[in-house]
Scaffold this active site. Structure first.
Site, PDB file in Angstrom:
ATOM      1  N   LYS A 126      21.681  25.005  -5.263  1.00  0.00           N
ATOM      2  CA  LYS A 126      20.764  25.210  -6.380  1.00  0.00           C
ATOM      3  C   LYS A 126      19.522  25.674  -5.504  1.00  0.00           C
ATOM      4  O   LYS A 126      19.495  26.362  -6.571  1.00  0.00           O
ATOM      5  CB  LYS A 126      20.113  23.686  -6.780  1.00  0.00           C
ATOM      6  CG  LYS A 126      19.302  23.631  -7.717  1.00  0.00           C
ATOM      7  CD  LYS A 126      18.644  22.233  -8.302  1.00  0.00           C
ATOM      8  CE  LYS A 126      16.707  22.518  -7.380  1.00  0.00           C
ATOM      9  NZ  LYS A 126      16.109  21.272  -7.939  1.00  0.00           N
ATOM     10  N   ASP A 144      17.276  22.233 -12.527  1.00  0.00           N
ATOM     11  CA  ASP A 144      16.348  21.437 -11.512  1.00  0.00           C
ATOM     12  C   ASP A 144      15.957  19.760 -12.289  1.00  0.00           C
ATOM     13  O   ASP A 144      17.084  20.071 -13.923  1.00  0.00           O
ATOM     14  CB  ASP A 144      15.092  21.569 -11.817  1.00  0.00           C
ATOM     15  CG  ASP A 144      14.188  22.414 -12.995  1.00  0.00           C
ATOM     16  OD1 ASP A 144      14.824  22.163 -13.413  1.00  0.00           O
ATOM     17  OD2 ASP A 144      13.175  23.045 -11.955  1.00  0.00           O
TER      18      ASP A 144
END
Ligand code: SF4
Length: 218
Positions: A126, A144
């Site tokens: 990420k 997220d």
């Protein structure tokens, strides 16, 4: 989470176009001047707000202006700099380890490849994707908490993990992923909030699959 209806192909395309129209050129709210600062800011922003990170980083960057300085930093001093950030103990260790591997393996230059970024301590997929999205406009998605919530409310994903959700969104949207990532972060942060989403003024109400959206439609 209750089962939510899936968005149809037509709906996915409409959602995509509406996000692109409402957020045509969004960028991160993190303050940074170069790739090194961006990477640190993104690492610090895990489980922490961008606002908080932006308060911490000016003094941190002044004390450690490059990977060499950070690689040689004293752990306790780094902890002091970032102590108002969540998980600061681990983040301080990871920042130093990250800088050490940049110095040892990449000649002191932060690598600008997703595969290389994830080899650095504390840099998961990420974080690497967010850095690539922001710095290069790469066609990548990063999930997220905001993107995850919005994706589920709109029936774009039923995944139970962020990485699966990232995979689903990438497959469904295919292009402009970097813009859609930023759009979904900002939309989730300021409008489709976890508590009290602003459904009355939402441009996606007619496409929303969540209870909040149904309530707004009356
Ligand atoms: S209608 Fe409400 S819950 Fe649905 S996407 Fe819009 S803000 Fe989010």
């Amino acid at each position: 989470m209750a089962q939510i209806k899936k968005a149809t192909r037509k709906e996915i395309e409409e959602i995509k176009q509406l996000f692109l129209a409402h957020y045509p050129d969004s960028v991160t709210e993190l303050s940074y001047a170069n790739l090194y600062e961006l990477l640190i800011s993104v690492m610090l922003s895990a489980q922490c707000t961008d606002k908080r990170v932006n308060l911490i980083t000016p003094a941190l960057f002044e004390a450690y202006p490059d990977p060499v300085a950070l690689a040689n930093a004293d752990l306790d001093t780094v902890k002091q700099h970032i102590k108002t950030c969540s998980f600061f103990n681990n983040k301080a260790k990871n920042l130093i380890k990250m800088a050490q591997s940049v110095v040892e393996n990449y000649g002191g230059e932060i690598p600008l490849e997703q595969k290389e970024l994830i080899t650095l301590a504390g840099v998961g997929q990420k974080t690497a994707n967010v850095v690539m999205i922001e710095y290069t406009g790469a066609n990548l998605m990063a999930v997220d908490t905001h993107v995850y919530r919005v994706a589920h409310r709109l029936g774009l994903s039923s995944a139970t993990t962020a990485s699966k959700c990232e995979e689903e969104l990438s497959k469904k949207f295919k292009t402009d992923l970097h813009l859609l990532h930023q759009a979904m972060v900002l939309f989730g942060r300021y409008h489709c909030k976890a508590l009290k989403p602003e459904c009355e003024e939402c441009f996606l109400t007619h496409l929303c699959k969540s209870k909040a959206g149904f309530k707004a439609r009356g």
